[in-house]
Each structure stands twice: as C-alpha cells, then as structure tokens.
Motif scaffolding. Sequence first.
Motif, PDB file in Angstrom:
ATOM      1  N   CYS A  60       0.844  -1.201   0.000  1.00 43.87           N
ATOM      2  CA  CYS A  60       0.000   0.000   0.000  1.00 43.87           C
ATOM      3  C   CYS A  60       0.874   1.243   0.000  1.00 43.87           C
ATOM      4  O   CYS A  60       1.017   1.932   1.021  1.00 43.87           O
ATOM      5  CB  CYS A  60      -0.928  -0.041   1.199  1.00 43.87           C
ATOM      6  SG  CYS A  60      -1.954  -1.520   1.280  1.00 43.87           S
ATOM      7  N   ASP A  70      -2.301   4.074  -1.290  1.00 45.22           N
ATOM      8  CA  ASP A  70      -3.705   3.914  -0.935  1.00 45.22           C
ATOM      9  C   ASP A  70      -3.845   2.577  -0.200  1.00 45.22           C
ATOM     10  O   ASP A  70      -3.002   1.691  -0.322  1.00 45.22           O
ATOM     11  CB  ASP A  70      -4.577   3.911  -2.193  1.00 45.22           C
ATOM     12  CG  ASP A  70      -6.024   4.285  -1.901  1.00 45.22           C
ATOM     13  OD1 ASP A  70      -6.691   3.523  -1.181  1.00 45.22           O
ATOM     14  OD2 ASP A  70      -6.492   5.333  -2.394  1.00 45.22           O
ATOM     15  N   ILE A  71      -4.910   2.450   0.574  1.00 43.64           N
ATOM     16  CA  ILE A  71      -5.192   1.198   1.268  1.00 43.64           C
ATOM     17  C   ILE A  71      -6.625   0.743   0.977  1.00 43.64           C
ATOM     18  O   ILE A  71      -6.860  -0.386   0.554  1.00 43.64           O
ATOM     19  CB  ILE A  71      -5.001   1.333   2.795  1.00 43.64           C
ATOM     20  CG1 ILE A  71      -3.593   1.839   3.127  1.00 43.64           C
ATOM     21  CG2 ILE A  71      -5.234  -0.014   3.475  1.00 43.64           C
ATOM     22  CD1 ILE A  71      -3.366   2.153   4.590  1.00 43.64           C
ATOM     23  N   ALA A 107      -7.919  -1.341  -1.946  1.00 49.63           N
ATOM     24  CA  ALA A 107      -7.650  -2.783  -2.014  1.00 49.63           C
ATOM     25  C   ALA A 107      -8.900  -3.618  -1.765  1.00 49.63           C
ATOM     26  O   ALA A 107      -8.887  -4.834  -1.995  1.00 49.63           O
ATOM     27  CB  ALA A 107      -6.581  -3.160  -0.984  1.00 49.63           C
ATOM     28  N   LEU A 159      -1.773  -7.036   3.598  1.00 48.23           N
ATOM     29  CA  LEU A 159      -1.524  -5.659   3.206  1.00 48.23           C
ATOM     30  C   LEU A 159      -0.254  -5.171   3.887  1.00 48.23           C
ATOM     31  O   LEU A 159      -0.107  -5.317   5.105  1.00 48.23           O
ATOM     32  CB  LEU A 159      -2.694  -4.756   3.611  1.00 48.23           C
ATOM     33  CG  LEU A 159      -4.031  -4.998   2.908  1.00 48.23           C
ATOM     34  CD1 LEU A 159      -5.121  -4.132   3.520  1.00 48.23           C
ATOM     35  CD2 LEU A 159      -3.915  -4.718   1.412  1.00 48.23           C
ATOM     36  N   VAL A 216       1.662  -1.811   4.727  1.00 42.06           N
ATOM     37  CA  VAL A 216       1.131  -0.452   4.836  1.00 42.06           C
ATOM     38  C   VAL A 216       2.236   0.582   5.004  1.00 42.06           C
ATOM     39  O   VAL A 216       3.043   0.502   5.932  1.00 42.06           O
ATOM     40  CB  VAL A 216       0.139  -0.366   6.020  1.00 42.06           C
ATOM     41  CG1 VAL A 216      -0.342   1.069   6.216  1.00 42.06           C
ATOM     42  CG2 VAL A 216      -1.035  -1.303   5.784  1.00 42.06           C
ATOM     43  N   ASN A 253      -0.155   6.783   4.905  1.00 41.87           N
ATOM     44  CA  ASN A 253      -1.542   6.711   4.455  1.00 41.87           C
ATOM     45  C   ASN A 253      -2.533   6.725   5.613  1.00 41.87           C
ATOM     46  O   ASN A 253      -3.721   7.024   5.415  1.00 41.87           O
ATOM     47  CB  ASN A 253      -1.760   5.444   3.625  1.00 41.87           C
ATOM     48  CG  ASN A 253      -1.000   5.456   2.314  1.00 41.87           C
ATOM     49  OD1 ASN A 253      -0.900   6.484   1.658  1.00 41.87           O
ATOM     50  ND2 ASN A 253      -0.453   4.308   1.932  1.00 41.87           N
ATOM     51  N   HIS A 292      -8.822   5.009   5.669  1.00 43.12           N
ATOM     52  CA  HIS A 292      -8.008   3.805   5.431  1.00 43.12           C
ATOM     53  C   HIS A 292      -7.921   2.892   6.655  1.00 43.12           C
ATOM     54  O   HIS A 292      -7.293   1.831   6.589  1.00 43.12           O
ATOM     55  CB  HIS A 292      -6.594   4.206   5.005  1.00 43.12           C
ATOM     56  CG  HIS A 292      -6.538   4.926   3.696  1.00 43.12           C
ATOM     57  ND1 HIS A 292      -7.075   4.412   2.542  1.00 43.12           N
ATOM     58  CD2 HIS A 292      -6.007   6.144   3.368  1.00 43.12           C
ATOM     59  CE1 HIS A 292      -6.883   5.273   1.550  1.00 43.12           C
ATOM     60  NE2 HIS A 292      -6.235   6.326   2.021  1.00 43.12           N
ATOM     61  N   HIS A 317      -0.225  -3.967  -6.035  1.00 42.35           N
ATOM     62  CA  HIS A 317      -0.450  -2.727  -5.288  1.00 42.35           C
ATOM     63  C   HIS A 317      -1.911  -2.300  -5.417  1.00 42.35           C
ATOM     64  O   HIS A 317      -2.511  -2.503  -6.480  1.00 42.35           O
ATOM     65  CB  HIS A 317       0.425  -1.584  -5.829  1.00 42.35           C
ATOM     66  CG  HIS A 317       1.890  -1.745  -5.577  1.00 42.35           C
ATOM     67  ND1 HIS A 317       2.665  -2.662  -6.246  1.00 42.35           N
ATOM     68  CD2 HIS A 317       2.724  -1.095  -4.722  1.00 42.35           C
ATOM     69  CE1 HIS A 317       3.919  -2.569  -5.832  1.00 42.35           C
ATOM     70  NE2 HIS A 317       3.981  -1.633  -4.903  1.00 42.35           N
ATOM     71  N   PRO A 318      -2.477  -1.695  -4.373  1.00 45.61           N
ATOM     72  CA  PRO A 318      -3.816  -1.106  -4.543  1.00 45.61           C
ATOM     73  C   PRO A 318      -3.750   0.084  -5.498  1.00 45.61           C
ATOM     74  O   PRO A 318      -2.730   0.773  -5.580  1.00 45.61           O
ATOM     75  CB  PRO A 318      -4.184  -0.642  -3.136  1.00 45.61           C
ATOM     76  CG  PRO A 318      -3.189  -1.266  -2.216  1.00 45.61           C
ATOM     77  CD  PRO A 318      -1.963  -1.497  -3.021  1.00 45.61           C
ATOM     78  N   SER A 326      -4.277   3.828  -6.786  1.00 48.37           N
ATOM     79  CA  SER A 326      -4.309   5.143  -6.145  1.00 48.37           C
ATOM     80  C   SER A 326      -4.868   6.163  -7.132  1.00 48.37           C
ATOM     81  O   SER A 326      -5.087   5.842  -8.300  1.00 48.37           O
ATOM     82  CB  SER A 326      -2.904   5.556  -5.705  1.00 48.37           C
ATOM     83  OG  SER A 326      -2.090   5.873  -6.830  1.00 48.37           O
TER      84      SER A 326
END
Length: 525
Positions: free
Chosen positions: A249, A252-253, A256, A272, A274, A278, A284, A432-433, A435
Amino acid sequence: MIGVLFANTAAEAGQYVLAALQRSVSATQAQSITRSTVRERTPDLVVAVDAPDGWSADLIAWLRARPRKLVVFGHMPSALADMLRYQATGLPENLPAASRSAVAPAHASRESAAAVRYGALAQTLGGAPWHRPFERFDFTDEWNNLGYGAIRCDGSIWSLREAVQVPAEAELAAVEVAGERQLAYAALWDVDGSSVLWFNRPVGPCDSFEWRMVEQFVSGYRADTLPCQPVLSELPWGYDAAITSRLDCDEDIESARPLWQAYQRMDVPFSLAVNSQNLDRTEHHGILRELLADPHHGAVLSHTATHAPNWGGSYECALAEGSQSAQFIEAVTGVPVRYAVSPFHQSPPYALRGLADAGYDGCVGGIIRNDPEFLTARGGALAGMPTGFVGHSQQCMLHGECMLEEGDPLAVFKQAFDYAYATHTLFGYLDHPFSERYAYGWKDEASRIDAHEQFIAYMRSKARRPLFLHEDAALDFLRFRSLTQIVEEGGAFRVVTPSIQTTPLTLGVEFRGAHTQVESGKALQ
C-alpha cells in the motif's frame, strides 16, 4: 555436518554460502571450517568456496580417504582440476556485454544473450533442462518476475568465476551466448568412490531455484554409498506447494477492498503492507481492522513510515522508519506489527539491522537490481543477522505492466510458479492497490481481479495440495524452520524443533531420497 571451507580472501562469498547452507540444513549442520580440519580428514561433506590452488593436495587427500562429497563454488584448485580433467580456456570477449539485458518495455520481458542451459544430467539432482539468463527483466530494469538474481561478469562474488571446459559426461550446465555453447557452468563427477559438484560462481546458485540441486546432492545423491545430510523442506509437511501474496500500500489502502473481496470468495488469505503515511486519513483504517478481525485469513505488515528509498539511506533512518511505522499501525489496529516489506524491495544490510533493533522478526524484499545478498533461494536466517530474524525473497510482481501483450498474458507468472513448484520453494507474489495517481498498468479493477483469479486457478490446477498463506503465517513458518536444529549423534540425525511453537504447521525433512514428517527428537531412518 557440512564444513564450509574458504580463505580470508573469499570471506564475503564464504559467509553468504554458509548462510545459504544453514537455511537448508539448519545452523547446527553447516559450519565454517579451517584448512587444518580438512587435513584431519573431517567432516565427510565439504563445500569449498574459491579455494586457493595451494589447497589442492589437502582436498584430494580428503576425497581419497574414504567415500565423500565435495562441493566447489568458484575457482577449482589446480591439482584437483587436473584430476577431474577440468581445463581452462579463454573467456569470450563478448561475454560481459552479452551478460546484460536490455530494459523491459511494458507488457514484455527482456533477457541477456548470455544464459545458463542445463542438460540431461541435471535430472540426476532434481533439475530439468532449465534456461537461466544471466540477467532478465519484466519491469524496466528492476524486476525479474522469475525470481532469480544476476550472474555478473565483473569479477565480483556474483560473477562467473572462470572460463573452463569439463568432460561432456560430467557437464550439468553450460554457458551459452545467443544459443551457442561457450564454456562450462556446472558439473558433477564421480571419482575414486567420491563425488564432486561444481558451480562456476563463488556463491554458487544461492540466489536461484537452482539451489535445489545443491540440496539434492547433499541430502540424497548416491545415498547407498555416500554420506548424506538431512535438508529441511521449505514447504510445510503435507503440501506440495505453498503460496503467499500481498498488496503493497504505497499510496492507498482502502482501494484494495475489491481485490480483497475477490480473495475472500476464493478462500485465499490476504495481506496488506502499509506505508503508514496513508494512515493520516481515517478512511483507510477500517479495512485494516476488518482484515485483522480474522487472523487466519488476514495480515498487516509495515511498508515503512514514508516509503523512503533504501530505508532512508542509513541504519538510523531505517530504525526510525521501522519503529514509527509499527507504532502507527498498532495504534490504528491494536495488533503488533512483526514483519516488514522493503520499499522498492531495497534491503541493504544496515536496514535489516535497523529493523531487527526496532523489534521486527523479519523482512520481505529482494530484487535483481540491487542488494544481491537478499535474493536467497530459501527463506530464513541471513548472513550477519541475529538468530530469530528472517528474510524472504519475493520478486514476482503481478502488475498490469507485466502482463504479456503476445501469447498468454500470464505466461511469466505461471513459469515463476512452475519453478517454485518443481524445486519445493515457498512462492510469493505481490501487487499494489490503485491510487488516484497510478493504476500499475491495469486497465481497471475488473481486469486486475480477473488476472488474479486466473493465476490462483492455475496454481490450484498445477499443485495437488497447495497451501495459501498470508504473509505473517508464511514468515512465522520460515522463522520456526530457521530456529529448528538438526543434531548428529553417533552417526544418527534427529531434528529438534523450537520449544515455542509459533506456527500450527509442521516440518518435513528430506534424507537419503525419502521425504518424511519431522518428529521432534526422533532419529531419522
């Protein structure tokens, strides 16, 4: 026990080789030995790293004393080379240039013209007709999604050591340039009742799936007549594949969530990592708490406080990055953070020391572009790091940019898993999530989810009994394995597991061609 023999001039390579062997056979069963120990004719398995020519007589006398196994990484001492009909030749002038790969464009791979190709003899040690380029990329000049490191031609410990030819019947692998054979890379000899395995690199294949051949040589080759050393499997007992994955992440988180929901539908654990910057935004927080509500299916790791390159550039910065990130994540989730993922997969030694001092149990990283010592064929303890801290290399990046434009878009990822499956390797991959700034090459969420679902379906179709783990569970198992000891007493081996059981999984051990479940304290047959 395996004795690891190297002179002071080869100490750097020797320490990496020693750590690699200890990850396979436990810290108690691979030890650095002196030249005089070889003269005393002990132990019965030796790994010689860039041994000087003057040590030839000692090694030959040791080999001839009784049936034994010798592994040679890098330089072959001259008299021993003569005995094995190992002959020096000239290094091809174009090899340094041929060893480097072009940068990979989006949706394609690139690889060097120089490559290692294994022949039929490799099957004797559990190998296959593998083709391993000296260098390859799947994303710019950074990632090799097949997982292995680079073979250099620069005189470093990661370099091809010398230009030689070996008898055809002994050759395991050769160096090719544009498909044309140039010189020998690996060989296997049976001589005077003993056996010798050689790789043309001071560190051997410690950064590649090819390490499986070293394990097979020491654990089961010629088991009826030669000494063998038990090897702890990297796969938990009862499974023929082990897979872990995560999303890093960076920016962004919460985005996901759709992929997490897809993993829930597939009954696959989700992780995840982190970047705690974030967490300044409360939107998040929810997904992390929800994920950790089911500790069997969700894990949260640190991905630093600021995602600084090289953990900020110093031990002090790495210590601060790791400490601040862990504190912030625990404040949000209420759950302590025990493992970290390196930003950009950069894992310099000072950063690992900083993480250990910050209270972490281990780190995930590894990338072909930098820090070659962190690209390890097996996860576990690292050279120069305290007992109890583990590393795991996970270089397979499941990104839209890496999906092939021609043929099967997932072909490289499937091949990466195939290598892991064939060599009993714990396999890790990442994404990756999305963004606001970057979608990592994916057209949209639906196409990304479809690719993940197809890849998981492929792994489930390939393996008979695959085990999917979140990152904490995978690293807990590797840590448990790293603390396990193989003990030799009176010619018999037994495996002693740690008194604190940190994982519900059990270990397997390979010895004399058999793969059995570990029963702590019980002698191996």
